[in-house]
Design an enzyme around this catalytic site. Structure first.
Site, PDB file in Angstrom:
ATOM      1  N   HIS A  99       0.840  -1.199   0.000  1.00 29.43           N
ATOM      2  CA  HIS A  99       0.000   0.000   0.000  1.00 29.43           C
ATOM      3  C   HIS A  99       0.870   1.241   0.000  1.00 29.43           C
ATOM      4  O   HIS A  99       1.989   1.232   0.495  1.00 29.43           O
ATOM      5  CB  HIS A  99      -0.948   0.009   1.203  1.00 29.43           C
ATOM      6  CG  HIS A  99      -0.246  -0.119   2.524  1.00 29.43           C
ATOM      7  ND1 HIS A  99       0.181  -1.334   3.020  1.00 29.43           N
ATOM      8  CD2 HIS A  99       0.112   0.804   3.438  1.00 29.43           C
ATOM      9  CE1 HIS A  99       0.772  -1.151   4.185  1.00 29.43           C
ATOM     10  NE2 HIS A  99       0.749   0.141   4.468  1.00 29.43           N
ATOM     11  N   HIS A 101       0.918   5.269   1.121  1.00 28.52           N
ATOM     12  CA  HIS A 101       0.301   6.315   1.938  1.00 28.52           C
ATOM     13  C   HIS A 101       0.370   7.648   1.184  1.00 28.52           C
ATOM     14  O   HIS A 101       1.443   8.018   0.687  1.00 28.52           O
ATOM     15  CB  HIS A 101       1.070   6.517   3.245  1.00 28.52           C
ATOM     16  CG  HIS A 101       1.052   5.353   4.179  1.00 28.52           C
ATOM     17  ND1 HIS A 101       0.245   5.320   5.290  1.00 28.52           N
ATOM     18  CD2 HIS A 101       1.739   4.187   4.187  1.00 28.52           C
ATOM     19  CE1 HIS A 101       0.451   4.187   5.959  1.00 28.52           C
ATOM     20  NE2 HIS A 101       1.352   3.472   5.301  1.00 28.52           N
TER      21      HIS A 101
HETATM   22  P1  AMP Z   1       1.735   0.439   7.464  1.00 30.51           P
HETATM   23  O1  AMP Z   1       2.327   0.804   8.805  1.00 30.51           O
HETATM   24  O2  AMP Z   1       2.432   1.083   6.314  1.00 30.51           O
HETATM   25  O3  AMP Z   1       1.562  -1.050   7.304  1.00 30.51           O
HETATM   26  O4  AMP Z   1       0.314   1.129   7.474  1.00 30.51           O
HETATM   27  C1  AMP Z   1      -0.879   0.488   7.731  1.00 30.51           C
HETATM   28  C2  AMP Z   1      -1.927   1.562   7.804  1.00 30.51           C
HETATM   29  O5  AMP Z   1      -3.193   0.944   7.688  1.00 30.51           O
HETATM   30  C3  AMP Z   1      -1.933   2.346   9.133  1.00 30.51           C
HETATM   31  O6  AMP Z   1      -1.726   3.728   8.853  1.00 30.51           O
HETATM   32  C4  AMP Z   1      -3.318   2.072   9.702  1.00 30.51           C
HETATM   33  O7  AMP Z   1      -3.892   3.191  10.338  1.00 30.51           O
HETATM   34  C5  AMP Z   1      -4.105   1.663   8.455  1.00 30.51           C
HETATM   35  N1  AMP Z   1      -5.236   0.791   8.694  1.00 30.51           N
HETATM   36  C6  AMP Z   1      -5.254  -0.353   9.416  1.00 30.51           C
HETATM   37  N2  AMP Z   1      -6.477  -0.908   9.395  1.00 30.51           N
HETATM   38  C7  AMP Z   1      -7.239  -0.101   8.620  1.00 30.51           C
HETATM   39  C8  AMP Z   1      -8.609  -0.127   8.206  1.00 30.51           C
HETATM   40  N3  AMP Z   1      -9.434  -1.112   8.585  1.00 30.51           N
HETATM   41  N4  AMP Z   1      -9.056   0.859   7.413  1.00 30.51           N
HETATM   42  C9  AMP Z   1      -8.238   1.864   7.028  1.00 30.51           C
HETATM   43  N5  AMP Z   1      -6.941   1.947   7.382  1.00 30.51           N
HETATM   44  C10 AMP Z   1      -6.459   0.979   8.172  1.00 30.51           C
END
Ligand code: AMP
Length: 137
Positions: A99, A101
């Site tokens: 993903h 950001h």
């Molecule tokens: P990473 O640390 O790059 O793996 O980022 C994962 C991101 O996913 C974090 O910023 C979380 O806040 C976000 N996240 C986790 N669960 C959800 C969800 N159900 N819907 C939207 N964002 C999410």
């Protein structure tokens, strides 16, 4: 590949504030935004991170990222955007479905970027550059 929250969002098994969808990608608001409008762009085809994603999916994802980044900037009035990916636990990756950001930024939002470090010597940086060139060959 383990099932992840993002795979569940793609399958509409979990709710999300979806802002964009095309054949290859989905984008939705991060549930814990660094700033309002923080958006995640995910490929529908699951890969863990930069280490295993294929070129075609990477290209499709980043094509969507650029389009969505402009919309996030327009909608939030952000003065800048951080667009980044975390790859591996040591880099802060928590969800192991690739993903990107898109984080709206404002001059006065209080975030500091990572501090820069110094190489111990010019020889040390030259040696590391050589090691990376070797790994690329
Ligand atoms: P990473 O640390 O790059 O793996 O980022 C994962 C991101 O996913 C974090 O910023 C979380 O806040 C976000 N996240 C986790 N669960 C959800 C969800 N159900 N819907 C939207 N964002 C999410």
């Amino acid at each position: 590949m383990e099932d992840t929250v993002f795979a569940k969002i793609i399958r509409r098994e979990l709710p999300a504030d979806i802002v964009y969808e095309d054949a290859d990608t989905l984008a939705f608001l991060d549930i814990h935004p660094n700033n309002p409008g923080h958006t995640l762009v995910v490929p529908k085809k699951p890969f863990r991170n930069i280490f295993d994603i294929d070129d075609e999916t990477l290209t499709a994802t980043w094509r969507a990222v650029r389009k969505i980044a402009r919309a996030v900037q327009a909608a939030t009035g952000a003065e800048g955007l951080n667009v980044n990916t975390n790859n591996g636990s040591a880099a802060g990756q928590v969800v192991f479905h690739y993903h990107v950001h898109i984080i709206p930024r404002f001059a006065d939002d209080g975030f500091r970027l990572w501090p820069g470090k110094a190489y111990p010597s010019a020889a040390a940086s030259a040696a590391l550059a050589e090691k990376i060139r070797h790994a690329l060959a």
